[in-house]
Design a protein around this motif. Structure first.
Motif, PDB file in Angstrom:
ATOM      1  N   ARG A 103     -17.480  -6.513 -62.274  1.00  0.00           N
ATOM      2  CA  ARG A 103     -17.085  -5.725 -63.450  1.00  0.00           C
ATOM      3  C   ARG A 103     -18.006  -5.968 -64.635  1.00  0.00           C
ATOM      4  O   ARG A 103     -18.006  -5.176 -65.592  1.00  0.00           O
ATOM      5  CB  ARG A 103     -15.634  -6.052 -63.841  1.00  0.00           C
ATOM      6  CG  ARG A 103     -14.602  -5.561 -62.841  1.00  0.00           C
ATOM      7  CD  ARG A 103     -13.206  -5.572 -63.442  1.00  0.00           C
ATOM      8  NE  ARG A 103     -12.726  -6.923 -63.695  1.00  0.00           N
ATOM      9  CZ  ARG A 103     -12.080  -7.669 -62.800  1.00  0.00           C
ATOM     10  NH1 ARG A 103     -11.839  -7.186 -61.587  1.00  0.00           N
ATOM     11  NH2 ARG A 103     -11.660  -8.884 -63.102  1.00  0.00           N
ATOM     12  N   GLU A 153     -16.072   5.592 -54.362  1.00  0.00           N
ATOM     13  CA  GLU A 153     -15.370   6.074 -55.553  1.00  0.00           C
ATOM     14  C   GLU A 153     -14.039   5.348 -55.730  1.00  0.00           C
ATOM     15  O   GLU A 153     -13.698   4.906 -56.837  1.00  0.00           O
ATOM     16  CB  GLU A 153     -15.133   7.579 -55.442  1.00  0.00           C
ATOM     17  CG  GLU A 153     -14.343   8.150 -56.619  1.00  0.00           C
ATOM     18  CD  GLU A 153     -14.101   9.640 -56.492  1.00  0.00           C
ATOM     19  OE1 GLU A 153     -13.307  10.173 -57.302  1.00  0.00           O
ATOM     20  OE2 GLU A 153     -14.697  10.281 -55.600  1.00  0.00           O
ATOM     21  N   GLY A 154     -13.298   5.207 -54.643  1.00  0.00           N
ATOM     22  CA  GLY A 154     -12.020   4.527 -54.725  1.00  0.00           C
ATOM     23  C   GLY A 154     -12.164   3.084 -55.170  1.00  0.00           C
ATOM     24  O   GLY A 154     -11.378   2.596 -56.000  1.00  0.00           O
ATOM     25  N   VAL A 173     -14.724   1.640 -56.900  1.00  0.00           N
ATOM     26  CA  VAL A 173     -15.199   1.548 -58.285  1.00  0.00           C
ATOM     27  C   VAL A 173     -14.068   1.840 -59.262  1.00  0.00           C
ATOM     28  O   VAL A 173     -13.864   1.114 -60.253  1.00  0.00           O
ATOM     29  CB  VAL A 173     -16.388   2.513 -58.514  1.00  0.00           C
ATOM     30  CG1 VAL A 173     -16.726   2.609 -60.005  1.00  0.00           C
ATOM     31  CG2 VAL A 173     -17.599   2.045 -57.732  1.00  0.00           C
ATOM     32  N   GLU A 174     -13.310   2.901 -59.003  1.00  0.00           N
ATOM     33  CA  GLU A 174     -12.222   3.277 -59.908  1.00  0.00           C
ATOM     34  C   GLU A 174     -11.107   2.230 -59.908  1.00  0.00           C
ATOM     35  O   GLU A 174     -10.587   1.857 -60.958  1.00  0.00           O
ATOM     36  CB  GLU A 174     -11.662   4.647 -59.497  1.00  0.00           C
ATOM     37  CG  GLU A 174     -12.633   5.809 -59.699  1.00  0.00           C
ATOM     38  CD  GLU A 174     -12.812   6.181 -61.168  1.00  0.00           C
ATOM     39  OE1 GLU A 174     -12.125   5.606 -62.042  1.00  0.00           O
ATOM     40  OE2 GLU A 174     -13.649   7.056 -61.448  1.00  0.00           O
ATOM     41  N   GLU A 175     -10.769   1.737 -58.756  1.00  0.00           N
ATOM     42  CA  GLU A 175      -9.664   0.781 -58.651  1.00  0.00           C
ATOM     43  C   GLU A 175      -9.999  -0.571 -59.279  1.00  0.00           C
ATOM     44  O   GLU A 175      -9.129  -1.242 -59.852  1.00  0.00           O
ATOM     45  CB  GLU A 175      -9.300   0.579 -57.177  1.00  0.00           C
ATOM     46  CG  GLU A 175      -8.131  -0.377 -56.957  1.00  0.00           C
ATOM     47  CD  GLU A 175      -7.773  -0.527 -55.494  1.00  0.00           C
ATOM     48  OE1 GLU A 175      -7.062  -1.501 -55.161  1.00  0.00           O
ATOM     49  OE2 GLU A 175      -8.191   0.316 -54.676  1.00  0.00           O
ATOM     50  N   GLY A 182     -12.574  -1.157 -61.630  1.00  0.00           N
ATOM     51  CA  GLY A 182     -13.140  -1.093 -62.962  1.00  0.00           C
ATOM     52  C   GLY A 182     -14.622  -1.397 -63.048  1.00  0.00           C
ATOM     53  O   GLY A 182     -15.089  -1.941 -64.061  1.00  0.00           O
ATOM     54  N   ARG A 214     -18.665  -0.504 -63.452  1.00  0.00           N
ATOM     55  CA  ARG A 214     -19.403   0.500 -64.217  1.00  0.00           C
ATOM     56  C   ARG A 214     -20.168   1.440 -63.297  1.00  0.00           C
ATOM     57  O   ARG A 214     -20.146   2.660 -63.481  1.00  0.00           O
ATOM     58  CB  ARG A 214     -20.372  -0.192 -65.177  1.00  0.00           C
ATOM     59  CG  ARG A 214     -19.683  -1.038 -66.225  1.00  0.00           C
ATOM     60  CD  ARG A 214     -20.665  -1.828 -67.058  1.00  0.00           C
ATOM     61  NE  ARG A 214     -19.982  -2.886 -67.792  1.00  0.00           N
ATOM     62  CZ  ARG A 214     -20.600  -3.866 -68.432  1.00  0.00           C
ATOM     63  NH1 ARG A 214     -21.924  -3.922 -68.443  1.00  0.00           N
ATOM     64  NH2 ARG A 214     -19.903  -4.793 -69.069  1.00  0.00           N
ATOM     65  N   TYR A 263     -21.999   5.905 -57.358  1.00  0.00           N
ATOM     66  CA  TYR A 263     -20.865   6.354 -58.158  1.00  0.00           C
ATOM     67  C   TYR A 263     -20.835   5.589 -59.469  1.00  0.00           C
ATOM     68  O   TYR A 263     -21.008   4.368 -59.491  1.00  0.00           O
ATOM     69  CB  TYR A 263     -19.537   6.149 -57.419  1.00  0.00           C
ATOM     70  CG  TYR A 263     -18.369   6.801 -58.133  1.00  0.00           C
ATOM     71  CD1 TYR A 263     -18.129   8.161 -58.008  1.00  0.00           C
ATOM     72  CD2 TYR A 263     -17.531   6.050 -58.957  1.00  0.00           C
ATOM     73  CE1 TYR A 263     -17.078   8.768 -58.678  1.00  0.00           C
ATOM     74  CE2 TYR A 263     -16.477   6.646 -59.634  1.00  0.00           C
ATOM     75  CZ  TYR A 263     -16.259   8.012 -59.489  1.00  0.00           C
ATOM     76  OH  TYR A 263     -15.221   8.610 -60.169  1.00  0.00           O
ATOM     77  N   GLU A 264     -20.619   6.309 -60.580  1.00  0.00           N
ATOM     78  CA  GLU A 264     -20.487   5.720 -61.913  1.00  0.00           C
ATOM     79  C   GLU A 264     -19.039   5.812 -62.367  1.00  0.00           C
ATOM     80  O   GLU A 264     -18.449   6.904 -62.354  1.00  0.00           O
ATOM     81  CB  GLU A 264     -21.377   6.460 -62.910  1.00  0.00           C
ATOM     82  CG  GLU A 264     -22.833   6.060 -62.858  1.00  0.00           C
ATOM     83  CD  GLU A 264     -23.616   6.627 -64.037  1.00  0.00           C
ATOM     84  OE1 GLU A 264     -24.280   5.836 -64.727  1.00  0.00           O
ATOM     85  OE2 GLU A 264     -23.553   7.842 -64.260  1.00  0.00           O
ATOM     86  N   GLY A 265     -18.486   4.689 -62.791  1.00  0.00           N
ATOM     87  CA  GLY A 265     -17.103   4.671 -63.213  1.00  0.00           C
ATOM     88  C   GLY A 265     -16.850   5.407 -64.510  1.00  0.00           C
ATOM     89  O   GLY A 265     -15.867   6.141 -64.637  1.00  0.00           O
ATOM     90  N   HIS A 302     -17.497   9.164 -63.943  1.00  0.00           N
ATOM     91  CA  HIS A 302     -16.853   9.652 -62.711  1.00  0.00           C
ATOM     92  C   HIS A 302     -17.786  10.556 -61.921  1.00  0.00           C
ATOM     93  O   HIS A 302     -17.362  11.523 -61.291  1.00  0.00           O
ATOM     94  CB  HIS A 302     -15.538  10.401 -63.037  1.00  0.00           C
ATOM     95  CG  HIS A 302     -14.613   9.627 -63.930  1.00  0.00           C
ATOM     96  ND1 HIS A 302     -13.964   8.480 -63.513  1.00  0.00           N
ATOM     97  CD2 HIS A 302     -14.260   9.813 -65.233  1.00  0.00           C
ATOM     98  CE1 HIS A 302     -13.229   8.002 -64.516  1.00  0.00           C
ATOM     99  NE2 HIS A 302     -13.400   8.788 -65.567  1.00  0.00           N
TER     100      HIS A 302
END
Length: 306
Positions: free
Chosen positions: A178, A211-212, A214-216, A218, A220, A234-236, A239
């Protein structure tokens, strides 16, 4: 020009190249080469080849082998003033066997004595990171080196880009990710992180998994390389994610592909290129690297950045 501090290892690579079809249970005729390697060393040299000004933070053995490593890096434009010489175990050893296609068939590595790097970070880390514009960190050195480098980067608001070696430190300290501007790994490493198999031949599915994650968690930004199948990113914050195809190449030695991809992508990001476009620079540098023996290009066929 910005200054990037690269914290990582030096290895002496002993590589065997099979001349014919590789037999894992039999004797194989081919050639053996001793080559300068190590994730950190490779990245530092790659950055210098692209025109960057890296400061390498590491250790080497005293004597001819260590001096040869430093001489080559210095000749390429790497600042080696933060590399310490040690009587022994300043460098690691990587024994690798490459099959007839130039693909890695098997390997064993012996790590350097990381207490040397610990002392560098403890005694000089504050000064090094304060003076740097960006930090590249080989995350799997050990818990202390990674956590202290990240602490100092927070203290001085420096961007950190992470690359892994064996994943052990990352798996114990997933929260490190993170704190990174971008984390890049291959599909095998991603599988250990996601705790699920990563189907390299299905980039759309890998992107969905990425994607899942990175989003879950946090993060970057994160990139997963898929060998000859290209890469997904993928960029958090934005998105934004996507797929970058590989460049068709006559393969000689793939062992430096990941380090080259990381170097080209990160240097592009440091220069202000968005991740969606930066991955193409990493892909190009990796394609040049794998068409010759060794983990880095001796010289780029053309400038990576104009």
């Amino acid at each position: 020009m910005s200054c990037t501090a690269v914290f990582g290892t030096v290895f002496m690579d002993c590589k065997g190249f099979a001349a014919n079809r590789y037999d894992p249970l039999g004797r194989n005729v081919g050639s053996v080469r001793f080559i300068h390697g190590g994730v950190g060393r490779n990245v530092a040299e790659n950055l210098a080849l692209t025109g960057a000004s890296p400061v390498f933070v590491s250790s080497v053995d005293e004597g001819p082998l260590g001096e040869d490593v430093l001489s080559r890096l210095s000749a390429e434009g790497v600042d080696v003033s933060r590399v310490r010489r040690a009587p022994s175990s300043g460098m690691g050893i990587w024994l690798a066997v490459m099959d007839e296609r130039g693909e890695l068939a098997s390997s064993i590595s012996q790590m350097p004595d990381l207490s040397i790097m610990e002392r560098i970070v403890a005694e000089e880390g504050d000064e090094i990171i304060r003076a740097a514009d960006n930090v590249i960190l080989e995350l799997d050195l050990n818990d202390y080196i990674s956590s202290e480098a990240l602490r100092l980067a927070r203290k001085y608001s420096k961007r950190v880009y992470g690359i892994t070696g064996n994943m052990e430190v990352v798996l114990r300290n997933r929260h490190f990710l993170r704190e990174l501007e971008c984390y890049i790994c291959n599909e095998t490493e991603a599988g250990r992180l996601f705790e699920a198999p990563v189907p390299a031949c299905e980039p759309e599915r890998v992107l969905e998994m990425l994607e899942g994650y990175v989003e879950e968690n946090g993060l970057r930004a994160m990139v997963v390389t898929l060998g000859g199948g290209g890469s997904v990113f993928y960029e958090g914050a934005s998105h934004d994610g996507g797929f970058c195809p590989a460049v068709p190449t006559d393969v000689v030695d793939t062992s430096g592909a990941g380090d080259a991809y990381f170097s080209g992508t990160v240097e592009a990001m440091i220069r202000g290129v968005p991740l969606r476009e930066a991955v193409a620079f990493g892909t190009r540098l990796a394609s040049w690297t794998i068409r010759e023996e060794g983990p880095t290009c001796r010289a780029l066929p053309e400038p990576l950045f104009l």
